[in-house]
Design a protein around this motif. Structure first.
Motif, short mmCIF file in Angstrom:
data_model
loop_
_atom_site.label_atom_id
_atom_site.label_comp_id
_atom_site.label_asym_id
_atom_site.label_seq_id
_atom_site.Cartn_x
_atom_site.Cartn_y
_atom_site.Cartn_z
N SER A 167 0.81 -1.21 0.00
CA SER A 167 0.00 0.00 0.00
C SER A 167 0.85 1.27 0.00
CB SER A 167 -0.93 0.02 1.21
OG SER A 167 -0.19 -0.15 2.42
N TRP A 168 2.05 1.22 0.58
CA TRP A 168 2.89 2.42 0.67
C TRP A 168 3.26 2.92 -0.73
CZ3 TRP A 168 4.36 6.09 3.95
CH2 TRP A 168 5.49 6.86 3.64
N LYS A 169 3.79 2.03 -1.57
CA LYS A 169 4.18 2.44 -2.93
C LYS A 169 2.95 2.77 -3.76
CE LYS A 169 8.60 0.02 -3.20
NZ LYS A 169 9.39 -1.03 -3.91
N GLU A 170 1.87 2.02 -3.58
CA GLU A 170 0.65 2.28 -4.33
C GLU A 170 0.11 3.67 -4.02
OE1 GLU A 170 -1.93 -0.87 -3.26
OE2 GLU A 170 -0.78 -2.42 -4.32
N PHE A 171 0.16 4.06 -2.75
CA PHE A 171 -0.36 5.36 -2.34
C PHE A 171 0.34 6.49 -3.06
CE2 PHE A 171 -0.25 9.12 0.35
CZ PHE A 171 -1.59 9.29 0.68
N TRP A 172 1.68 6.42 -3.15
CA TRP A 172 2.46 7.50 -3.75
C TRP A 172 2.53 7.41 -5.26
CZ3 TRP A 172 2.97 11.51 -0.92
CH2 TRP A 172 3.06 11.39 0.48
N ALA A 173 2.23 6.23 -5.81
CA ALA A 173 2.33 6.05 -7.27
C ALA A 173 1.08 6.52 -8.00
CB ALA A 173 2.60 4.59 -7.59
N ASP A 174 -0.04 6.58 -7.30
CA ASP A 174 -1.30 6.86 -7.98
C ASP A 174 -2.10 7.90 -7.19
OD1 ASP A 174 -3.42 6.73 -9.72
OD2 ASP A 174 -4.34 5.01 -8.72
N ARG A 175 -2.24 9.08 -7.76
CA ARG A 175 -3.06 10.12 -7.12
C ARG A 175 -4.50 9.99 -7.60
NH1 ARG A 175 -2.12 14.73 -4.37
NH2 ARG A 175 0.13 14.48 -4.66
N PRO A 176 -5.47 9.88 -6.70
CA PRO A 176 -6.86 9.66 -7.12
C PRO A 176 -7.45 10.86 -7.85
CG PRO A 176 -6.73 10.07 -4.76
CD PRO A 176 -5.32 9.94 -5.24
N ASP A 177 -8.44 10.57 -8.67
CA ASP A 177 -9.17 11.61 -9.38
C ASP A 177 -10.10 12.31 -8.40
OD1 ASP A 177 -10.64 13.21 -11.03
OD2 ASP A 177 -11.53 11.58 -12.20
N LYS A 178 -9.87 13.60 -8.20
CA LYS A 178 -10.68 14.34 -7.23
C LYS A 178 -12.11 14.58 -7.70
CE LYS A 178 -6.81 16.74 -5.03
NZ LYS A 178 -6.24 18.05 -4.64
N GLU A 179 -12.37 14.32 -8.97
CA GLU A 179 -13.71 14.55 -9.50
C GLU A 179 -14.66 13.40 -9.21
OE1 GLU A 179 -14.53 17.45 -10.80
OE2 GLU A 179 -12.45 18.10 -10.41
N LEU A 181 -15.54 9.80 -6.58
CA LEU A 181 -15.24 9.12 -5.32
C LEU A 181 -14.41 7.87 -5.59
CD1 LEU A 181 -18.67 9.32 -3.45
CD2 LEU A 181 -16.55 10.52 -2.88
N PRO A 182 -13.44 7.58 -4.72
CA PRO A 182 -12.62 6.38 -4.92
C PRO A 182 -13.41 5.13 -4.55
CG PRO A 182 -12.04 7.44 -2.86
CD PRO A 182 -13.01 8.36 -3.54
N GLU A 183 -13.01 4.02 -5.15
CA GLU A 183 -13.59 2.73 -4.78
C GLU A 183 -13.05 2.32 -3.41
OE1 GLU A 183 -12.98 -0.24 -7.70
OE2 GLU A 183 -13.90 0.91 -9.32
N VAL A 184 -13.86 1.62 -2.66
CA VAL A 184 -13.46 1.11 -1.35
C VAL A 184 -13.56 -0.41 -1.37
CG1 VAL A 184 -13.93 1.11 1.12
CG2 VAL A 184 -14.26 3.21 -0.21
N ALA A 185 -12.45 -1.07 -1.10
CA ALA A 185 -12.44 -2.53 -1.08
C ALA A 185 -13.26 -3.04 0.10
CB ALA A 185 -11.01 -3.04 -0.98
N PRO A 186 -13.81 -4.25 -0.01
CA PRO A 186 -14.55 -4.80 1.13
C PRO A 186 -13.63 -5.01 2.32
CG PRO A 186 -14.19 -6.47 -0.57
CD PRO A 186 -13.77 -5.16 -1.16
N PRO A 187 -14.17 -4.97 3.54
CA PRO A 187 -13.34 -5.18 4.73
C PRO A 187 -12.67 -6.55 4.71
CG PRO A 187 -15.48 -4.30 5.34
CD PRO A 187 -15.57 -4.68 3.89
#
Length: 209
Positions: A167-179, A181-187
């Motif tokens: 998740s650390w590299k994924e977080f910094w590699a991909d900036r979400p589209d502010k226009e 809502l992001p998808e949320v994975a199931p718990p």
């Protein structure tokens, strides 16, 4: 899936407490340099390097390491997450904030341990402790920037604090589209939190300090 019995639930709670005590005993025995108490927290057939096995080899290695590198140490534990593989095997993550007297310098460190636990002859032991470092630096020198592992007399190098979790590299590699809502994975399942966060990644290679 059957509902655990009351006896099984009590046993699980007792195992969690014993494993947490195991981590606390690790810190105390290490800081107080009680090498017998320390190595007995590990499995009798603990492997040291490629070809050495057993607590005696572990004790010799720890003794040499502590005498050569540190005048004194203090390990302060933070959150501890434990997940069971089966009745006698578990994994866990423990945060640790440490202080080290290294001759004329005082080195502070932030890290976590990725642990494998095993119950042997009725007692929980460490099967493996994988130290993953974020930074180490003299108290008066904040570790800003890259290569945060900064020990006296050594070239700075990178730790492995974030390598357990993609998740650390994924977080910094991909900036979400502010226009949108992001998808949320199931718990994650209750007993698969760490496994889900790891996403099947291999354990990082640790540089021996």
């Amino acid at each position: 899936m059957s509902t655990p019995s009351l006896e099984e639930r009590i046993e699980r709670l007792e195992s969690i407490d014993e494993i947490r005590q195991l981590a606390a005993r690790y810190s105390l025995s290490l800081d107080m340099r009680d090498m017998d108490a320390h190595v007995n927290l590990f499995a009798p057939d603990i492997r040291i390097g490629r070809d050495r096995v057993g607590r005696a080899h572990f004790k010799a290695w720890q003794d040499e390491t502590l005498r050569d590198q540190f005048t004194g140490t203090s390990h302060h534990l933070g959150q501890h997450i434990i997940e069971f593989i089966d009745r006698d095997h578990a994994t866990g993550v423990v945060y640790s904030k440490n202080e080290h007297e290294c001759g004329g310098e005082w080195v502070i460190m932030q890290m976590l341990y990725w642990d494998d636990y095993e119950r042997i002859d009725g007692r929980w032991c460490f099967r493996r402790r994988l130290p993953c470092y974020w930074y180490a630096t003299d108290l008066n020198k904040p570790p800003i920037g890259d290569l945060k592992m900064r020990w006296p007399g050594r070239q700075p190098y990178s730790g492995t604090f974030h390598e357990l979790f993609p998740s650390w590299k994924e977080f910094w590699a991909d900036r979400p589209d502010k226009e949108s809502l992001p998808e949320v994975a199931p718990p994650a399942p209750l007993d698969k939190f760490l496994e889900t966060m790891r996403r099947g990644t291999p354990a990082p290679k640790i540089r021996v300090r």
